[in-house]
Structures are given as C-alpha cells and as structure tokens.
Write a protein that holds these residues in place. Structure first.
Motif, PDB file in Angstrom:
ATOM      1  N   PRO A   1      44.908 -16.715  17.537  1.00  0.00           N
ATOM      2  CA  PRO A   1      45.025 -16.072  18.849  1.00  0.00           C
ATOM      3  C   PRO A   1      46.294 -15.209  18.924  1.00  0.00           C
ATOM      4  CG  PRO A   1      44.623 -18.431  19.088  1.00  0.00           C
ATOM      5  CD  PRO A   1      44.874 -18.177  17.634  1.00  0.00           C
ATOM      6  N   VAL A   2      46.206 -14.127  19.659  1.00  0.00           N
ATOM      7  CA  VAL A   2      47.324 -13.180  19.772  1.00  0.00           C
ATOM      8  C   VAL A   2      48.598 -13.867  20.261  1.00  0.00           C
ATOM      9  CG1 VAL A   2      48.125 -11.118  20.969  1.00  0.00           C
ATOM     10  CG2 VAL A   2      45.797 -11.219  20.103  1.00  0.00           C
ATOM     11  N   TRP A   3      48.470 -14.811  21.190  1.00  0.00           N
ATOM     12  CA  TRP A   3      49.679 -15.442  21.744  1.00  0.00           C
ATOM     13  C   TRP A   3      50.497 -16.145  20.670  1.00  0.00           C
ATOM     14  CZ3 TRP A   3      50.503 -20.647  21.309  1.00  0.00           C
ATOM     15  CH2 TRP A   3      49.377 -21.479  21.132  1.00  0.00           C
ATOM     16  N   MET A   4      49.858 -16.561  19.589  1.00  0.00           N
ATOM     17  CA  MET A   4      50.607 -17.244  18.535  1.00  0.00           C
ATOM     18  C   MET A   4      51.559 -16.296  17.808  1.00  0.00           C
ATOM     19  SD  MET A   4      48.193 -20.098  16.895  1.00  0.00           S
ATOM     20  CE  MET A   4      48.107 -21.665  17.751  1.00  0.00           C
ATOM     21  N   SER A   5      51.329 -14.994  17.898  1.00  0.00           N
ATOM     22  CA  SER A   5      52.230 -14.042  17.249  1.00  0.00           C
ATOM     23  C   SER A   5      53.544 -13.901  18.009  1.00  0.00           C
ATOM     24  CB  SER A   5      51.552 -12.688  17.079  1.00  0.00           C
ATOM     25  OG  SER A   5      51.278 -12.120  18.332  1.00  0.00           O
ATOM     26  N   LEU A   6      53.617 -14.482  19.202  1.00  0.00           N
ATOM     27  CA  LEU A   6      54.882 -14.458  19.952  1.00  0.00           C
ATOM     28  C   LEU A   6      55.999 -15.160  19.184  1.00  0.00           C
ATOM     29  CD1 LEU A   6      53.557 -15.335  23.525  1.00  0.00           C
ATOM     30  CD2 LEU A   6      54.237 -13.089  22.671  1.00  0.00           C
ATOM     31  N   PHE A   7      55.609 -16.058  18.281  1.00  0.00           N
ATOM     32  CA  PHE A   7      56.602 -16.814  17.520  1.00  0.00           C
ATOM     33  C   PHE A   7      57.012 -16.092  16.228  1.00  0.00           C
ATOM     34  CE2 PHE A   7      53.935 -19.813  19.891  1.00  0.00           C
ATOM     35  CZ  PHE A   7      54.902 -20.357  20.719  1.00  0.00           C
TER      36      PHE A   7
ATOM     37  N   VAL B   1      61.593 -20.653  10.298  1.00  0.00           N
ATOM     38  CA  VAL B   1      60.630 -21.745  10.155  1.00  0.00           C
ATOM     39  C   VAL B   1      60.188 -21.866   8.694  1.00  0.00           C
ATOM     40  CG1 VAL B   1      58.316 -22.532  10.826  1.00  0.00           C
ATOM     41  CG2 VAL B   1      59.863 -21.604  12.554  1.00  0.00           C
ATOM     42  N   ARG B   2      59.957 -20.706   8.068  1.00  0.00           N
ATOM     43  CA  ARG B   2      59.528 -20.708   6.665  1.00  0.00           C
ATOM     44  C   ARG B   2      60.608 -21.342   5.784  1.00  0.00           C
ATOM     45  NH1 ARG B   2      57.107 -15.745   6.282  1.00  0.00           N
ATOM     46  NH2 ARG B   2      59.118 -14.734   6.064  1.00  0.00           N
ATOM     47  N   ARG B   3      61.873 -21.030   6.066  1.00  0.00           N
ATOM     48  CA  ARG B   3      62.961 -21.563   5.247  1.00  0.00           C
ATOM     49  C   ARG B   3      63.194 -23.054   5.490  1.00  0.00           C
ATOM     50  NH1 ARG B   3      67.202 -18.814   6.975  1.00  0.00           N
ATOM     51  NH2 ARG B   3      68.496 -20.513   7.666  1.00  0.00           N
TER      52      ARG B   3
ATOM     53  N   PRO C   1      50.810 -18.735  11.890  1.00  0.00           N
ATOM     54  CA  PRO C   1      51.647 -18.602  13.094  1.00  0.00           C
ATOM     55  C   PRO C   1      53.107 -18.994  12.869  1.00  0.00           C
ATOM     56  CG  PRO C   1      49.679 -19.881  13.588  1.00  0.00           C
ATOM     57  CD  PRO C   1      49.660 -19.600  12.113  1.00  0.00           C
ATOM     58  N   GLY C   2      53.338 -19.986  12.020  1.00  0.00           N
ATOM     59  CA  GLY C   2      54.700 -20.441  11.790  1.00  0.00           C
ATOM     60  C   GLY C   2      55.366 -19.821  10.580  1.00  0.00           C
ATOM     61  N   PHE C   3      54.572 -19.507   9.566  1.00  0.00           N
ATOM     62  CA  PHE C   3      55.153 -19.096   8.296  1.00  0.00           C
ATOM     63  C   PHE C   3      54.921 -17.627   7.957  1.00  0.00           C
ATOM     64  CE2 PHE C   3      53.890 -23.683   7.571  1.00  0.00           C
ATOM     65  CZ  PHE C   3      55.146 -24.181   7.885  1.00  0.00           C
ATOM     66  N   GLY C   4      54.066 -16.949   8.717  1.00  0.00           N
ATOM     67  CA  GLY C   4      53.821 -15.529   8.479  1.00  0.00           C
ATOM     68  C   GLY C   4      52.811 -15.294   7.370  1.00  0.00           C
ATOM     69  N   ARG C   5      52.831 -14.085   6.827  1.00  0.00           N
ATOM     70  CA  ARG C   5      51.889 -13.706   5.768  1.00  0.00           C
ATOM     71  C   ARG C   5      52.358 -14.315   4.458  1.00  0.00           C
ATOM     72  NH1 ARG C   5      47.742 -10.717   5.978  1.00  0.00           N
ATOM     73  NH2 ARG C   5      48.286  -9.618   7.885  1.00  0.00           N
ATOM     74  N   LEU C   6      51.458 -15.036   3.826  1.00  0.00           N
ATOM     75  CA  LEU C   6      51.779 -15.712   2.571  1.00  0.00           C
ATOM     76  C   LEU C   6      50.672 -15.439   1.558  1.00  0.00           C
ATOM     77  CD1 LEU C   6      52.823 -19.159   4.077  1.00  0.00           C
ATOM     78  CD2 LEU C   6      54.356 -17.491   3.047  1.00  0.00           C
ATOM     79  N   PRO C   7      50.997 -15.576   0.262  1.00  0.00           N
ATOM     80  CA  PRO C   7      49.942 -15.401  -0.747  1.00  0.00           C
ATOM     81  C   PRO C   7      48.874 -16.486  -0.615  1.00  0.00           C
ATOM     82  CG  PRO C   7      52.066 -15.918  -1.772  1.00  0.00           C
ATOM     83  CD  PRO C   7      52.292 -15.875  -0.299  1.00  0.00           C
TER      84      PRO C   7
END
Length: 155
Positions: free
Chosen positions: A54-60, A67-69, A123-129
């Motif tokens: 959902p679009v709202w999850m991109s608010l994070f 978060v990824r680190r 949503p938490g970690f972004g684009r990943l392989p």
C-alpha cells in the motif's frame, strides 16, 4: 523461552515442508497464533513483494537506510524482535482452517519463487535483490513457525 523451537530454514520450500509436517502431526502452540493464522500472516506479508505494498507504507521510506542497517541483520540471523505489533492488514483472523491456510502458504511460496520480475520495495528495508527478499521471507517464516511444536515433540 525453551518452548520455542530453534528454527532456521535454508529456503521457503523448507518452511512449507515444516508447516505441512505440523499439520500432519498436530501441534502445540507456544504463541498467540494457530498454524492457519501463521500461514495466513505469511501470505499477507509475502504477496505484496509481488503485488506491491500500500502507498501509505512508503511514508517510512526515509527510515529505510537506518532500519536496513539496524534491523535487517537481526531478522536474517533469526533474532527478530518479538512483540512488535504488525500493521492490522497483516493480522490474520481467528477461525481459519489450518489445512487450507497451509496450502495457501505453499501456493504463495510457489508464486514468489516463480516471479521473474523485480520485487516491490520492502516497506522497512527498501529495494533489495531477489535473494535477499527470499531470505527475509524465509527468516520471517522461521520466526513465526518456531512458536509451534509438533505433538509429542519434547525437544
């Protein structure tokens, strides 16, 4: 927390096998959710990797590097934080039929593994392989399935 199994899967197929074994043997719960609820939750969390979140999850998104680190290594090592409330859209209802949900989980895993395009940004970690997304979902399955123990299993 000796009631929780030490559980780590090499891949998502192993998580499906574990869910099917628990279904066949019967199980004891050491958490809040039944096998059916866990499998529904896993489907609800996995499917957006293909379908989009959902679009709202991109608010994070601005928090993703942090978060990824901080969190991703813990998730992947099997040391996921416990007791964090999940978004209501990922909370499974009561009264699910375990057998139906185990098969829905298996179908979701097959769909994920057969997906040839790129995955939606987490949503938490972004684009990943692809491999990392599958590793996250595999660790997430172990995190939840460890709360169930086969009937008669005293390990």
């Amino acid at each position: 927390m000796s009631d929780l199994r030490q559980l780590q899967f090499n891949n998502l197929e192993a998580a499906v096998d574990d869910a099917r074994q628990l279904l066949a043997s019967g199980y004891v719960r050491h958490g809040n959710w039944s096998l059916g609820q866990i499998c529904r939750h896993l489907v609800l969390v996995q499917d957006p990797s293909v379908d989009g979140y959902p679009v709202w999850m991109s608010l994070f998104a601005p928090l993703r590097p942090l978060v990824r680190r901080l969190l991703l290594p813990k998730v992947l090592s099997g040391d996921s934080p416990r007791g964090i409330r999940t978004a209501p859209m990922f909370v499974p209802p009561n009264g699910l039929v375990d057998a139906n949900e185990v098969e829905a989980f298996a179908a979701s895993v097959t769909r994920l593994l057969n997906h040839s395009g790129s995955f939606a940004p987490h949503p938490g970690f972004g684009r990943l392989p692809r491999e990392k997304i599958l590793e996250i979902h595999t660790a997430h399955a172990a995190h939840h399935l460890r709360h169930l123990r086969a009937e008669g299993d005293s390990d």
